[in-house]
Design an enzyme around this catalytic site. Structure first.
Site, PDB file in Angstrom:
ATOM      1  N   SER A 140     -14.113  -5.447   5.353  1.00 47.36           N
ATOM      2  CA  SER A 140     -14.615  -4.708   4.186  1.00 47.36           C
ATOM      3  C   SER A 140     -14.196  -5.381   2.876  1.00 47.36           C
ATOM      4  O   SER A 140     -14.920  -5.267   1.880  1.00 47.36           O
ATOM      5  CB  SER A 140     -14.199  -3.241   4.230  1.00 47.36           C
ATOM      6  N   GLY A 141     -13.055  -6.024   2.856  1.00 46.44           N
ATOM      7  CA  GLY A 141     -12.700  -6.905   1.745  1.00 46.44           C
ATOM      8  C   GLY A 141     -12.438  -6.250   0.397  1.00 46.44           C
ATOM      9  O   GLY A 141     -12.438  -6.946  -0.615  1.00 46.44           O
ATOM     10  N   GLY A 142     -12.273  -4.929   0.374  1.00 46.00           N
ATOM     11  CA  GLY A 142     -12.038  -4.268  -0.905  1.00 46.00           C
ATOM     12  C   GLY A 142     -13.236  -3.468  -1.393  1.00 46.00           C
ATOM     13  O   GLY A 142     -13.200  -2.880  -2.477  1.00 46.00           O
TER      14      GLY A 142
ATOM     15  N   ARG B  81      -9.320  -1.337   5.132  1.00 48.69           N
ATOM     16  CA  ARG B  81      -9.298  -0.406   3.998  1.00 48.69           C
ATOM     17  C   ARG B  81     -10.458   0.588   4.021  1.00 48.69           C
ATOM     18  O   ARG B  81     -10.281   1.762   3.695  1.00 48.69           O
ATOM     19  CB  ARG B  81      -9.304  -1.185   2.683  1.00 48.69           C
TER      20      ARG B  81
ATOM     21  N   LYS C  10     -15.801 -12.693  12.199  1.00 48.41           N
ATOM     22  CA  LYS C  10     -15.506 -11.602  11.256  1.00 48.41           C
ATOM     23  C   LYS C  10     -15.687 -12.139   9.839  1.00 48.41           C
ATOM     24  O   LYS C  10     -14.756 -12.679   9.242  1.00 48.41           O
ATOM     25  CB  LYS C  10     -14.074 -11.100  11.483  1.00 48.41           C
TER      26      LYS C  10
ATOM     27  N   GLU D 199     -12.007 -15.294  11.551  1.00 50.34           N
ATOM     28  CA  GLU D 199     -12.228 -14.604  10.267  1.00 50.34           C
ATOM     29  C   GLU D 199     -12.067 -15.556   9.080  1.00 50.34           C
ATOM     30  O   GLU D 199     -10.953 -15.772   8.596  1.00 50.34           O
ATOM     31  CB  GLU D 199     -11.251 -13.423  10.123  1.00 50.34           C
TER      32      GLU D 199
ATOM     33  N   ARG E 146       0.836  -1.207   0.000  1.00 49.35           N
ATOM     34  CA  ARG E 146       0.000   0.000   0.000  1.00 49.35           C
ATOM     35  C   ARG E 146       0.870   1.257   0.000  1.00 49.35           C
ATOM     36  O   ARG E 146       0.545   2.241  -0.660  1.00 49.35           O
ATOM     37  CB  ARG E 146      -0.949  -0.014   1.213  1.00 49.35           C
TER      38      ARG E 146
ATOM     39  N   SER F  44     -15.349  -4.259  11.332  1.00 49.70           N
ATOM     40  CA  SER F  44     -13.943  -4.421  11.696  1.00 49.70           C
ATOM     41  C   SER F  44     -13.156  -4.174  10.421  1.00 49.70           C
ATOM     42  O   SER F  44     -12.522  -5.078   9.882  1.00 49.70           O
ATOM     43  CB  SER F  44     -13.703  -5.834  12.242  1.00 49.70           C
TER      44      SER F  44
END
Ligand code: 13P
Length: 329
Positions: A251-253, A284, A209, A167, A33, A281
């Site tokens: 959020s996963g993207g 990004r 999660k 998760e 990132r 949780s």
């Protein structure tokens, strides 16, 4: 098992409709990132970024706990009233005999590592398994192996008085439909909860999660916010025990806006019918666009912190079913 203590930690993490901030990217993920934004990929810059996040004024108004990485828990001096969590898995490794599938490692020495993290103040932990969706994958073998490890990890955490975040992430990459995501997520959750039960994990003292039930990022059909919310919550109600401590989504993207709008729609649609607390949780979906604003420049710290605080507050509003698109202006 110290169930009372575990339940108290879970309750504190879900208090006041707050959520969690994941800032536990591995060094490799964090550097990736940074590289995109031209930020030097050094330990010092990672420390500066994480410190900027933690010292954001009043972040604890909407964030109950932060998930840290091994490097970060050793760097951060003060956690500003937020509960400390720690990522304890050691990442994904190729699953032998199963091309394109991965299993998560990190059980070796886990009790000893947890002891050290508890001494540093950690009260909860995280372990992530990730499943790619594709032709013939994930296989039931891969799901079972990851579920067994998640259950083993959760059991070890609870023995140590640490709340496990379990998760199992079904990835958004690819062109699969929302229906396929629903099927795979259902199969994963069913297997994970069967393993947790077999291992004797106290579900009231843990947090799930999960991913939301969403179409693949490249899928031509992108369902509405309400359809995603409905598919997600109905599946969770079917697969997850009612006495689970709580659910906090990754959020996963997804963009910050979409993740907040979908979480909000879940609360609006199901308001009093949810058997467990339901929050966020995100990594990004909270850290962006603050990371871009900062871009490694000290003079941008204040603006980056304002952005972080704003996204965290928006997520809390979503957890209350009070999010409106106007908040994004
Ligand atoms: P994202 O919200 O960016 O998916 O990260 C959540 C997380 O903790 C992944 O393990």
């Amino acid at each position: 098992m110290q169930t009372k203590k575990l339940v108290a930690t879970v309750k504190a993490l879900f208090a006041d409709d707050k959520g969690l901030l994941a800032m536990d990217e591995s060094t490799t993920s964090c550097n990736k990132r940074f590289a995109k934004l031209g930020i030097p990929e050094t330990e010092e810059m990672r420390r500066q970024w994480r410190e900027l996040i933690i010292t954001t004024p009043k972040l604890s108004d909407s964030i109950s706990g932060v998930i840290l990485y091994d490097e970060t828990i050793r760097q951060i001096k003060n956690h500003e009233g937020m509960i400390l969590g720690i990522k304890v898995d050691l990442g994904l490794k190729a699953f032998e005999g199963h091309p394109n599938e991965k299993v998560t490692e990190g059980l070796d020495g886990l009790p000893e590592r947890l002891k050290e993290y508890v001494a540093m103040g950690a009260r909860f932990a995280k372990w992530r398994a990730a499943f790619e969706v594709g032709e013939g994958i994930p296989s039931q073998d891969c799901i079972e192996e990851n579920a067994r490890r998640l259950a083993e990890y959760a059991f070890i955490c609870q023995q140590a008085g640490v709340v496990p975040i379990v998760e199992p992430e079904v990835l958004m990459d690819g062109d699969h439909t929302m229906e396929r995501c629903r099927q795979v997520t259902g199969q994963v959750l069913k297997t994970v909860f069967a393993e947790l039960k077999a291992k004797g994990v106290a579900v009231e003292g843990m947090i799930l999660k999960p991913n939301m039930v969403v179409p693949g990022l490249a899928c031509k059909t992108q369902e509405s916010v309400e359809e995603v919310a409905y598919a997600t919550v109905t599946l969770l109600m079917e697969m997850v025990p009612g006495d689970l401590g709580g659910i906090a989504f990754l959020s996963g993207g997804q963009s910050g806006q979409l993740a907040a709008a979908r979480l909000n729609a879940m609360h609006v649609t199901f308001r009093d019918k949810l058997p467990w607390p339901l929050t966020f949780s995100f990594s990004r979906a909270i850290q962006y666009p603050a990371l871009e604003i900062w871009s490694g420049k000290e003079e941008h710290t204040k603006a980056a912190q304002e952005s972080l605080k704003r996204r965290a507050d928006i997520c809390q509003a979503a957890t209350r079913g009070e999010y409106t698109p106007q908040m994004e202006k």
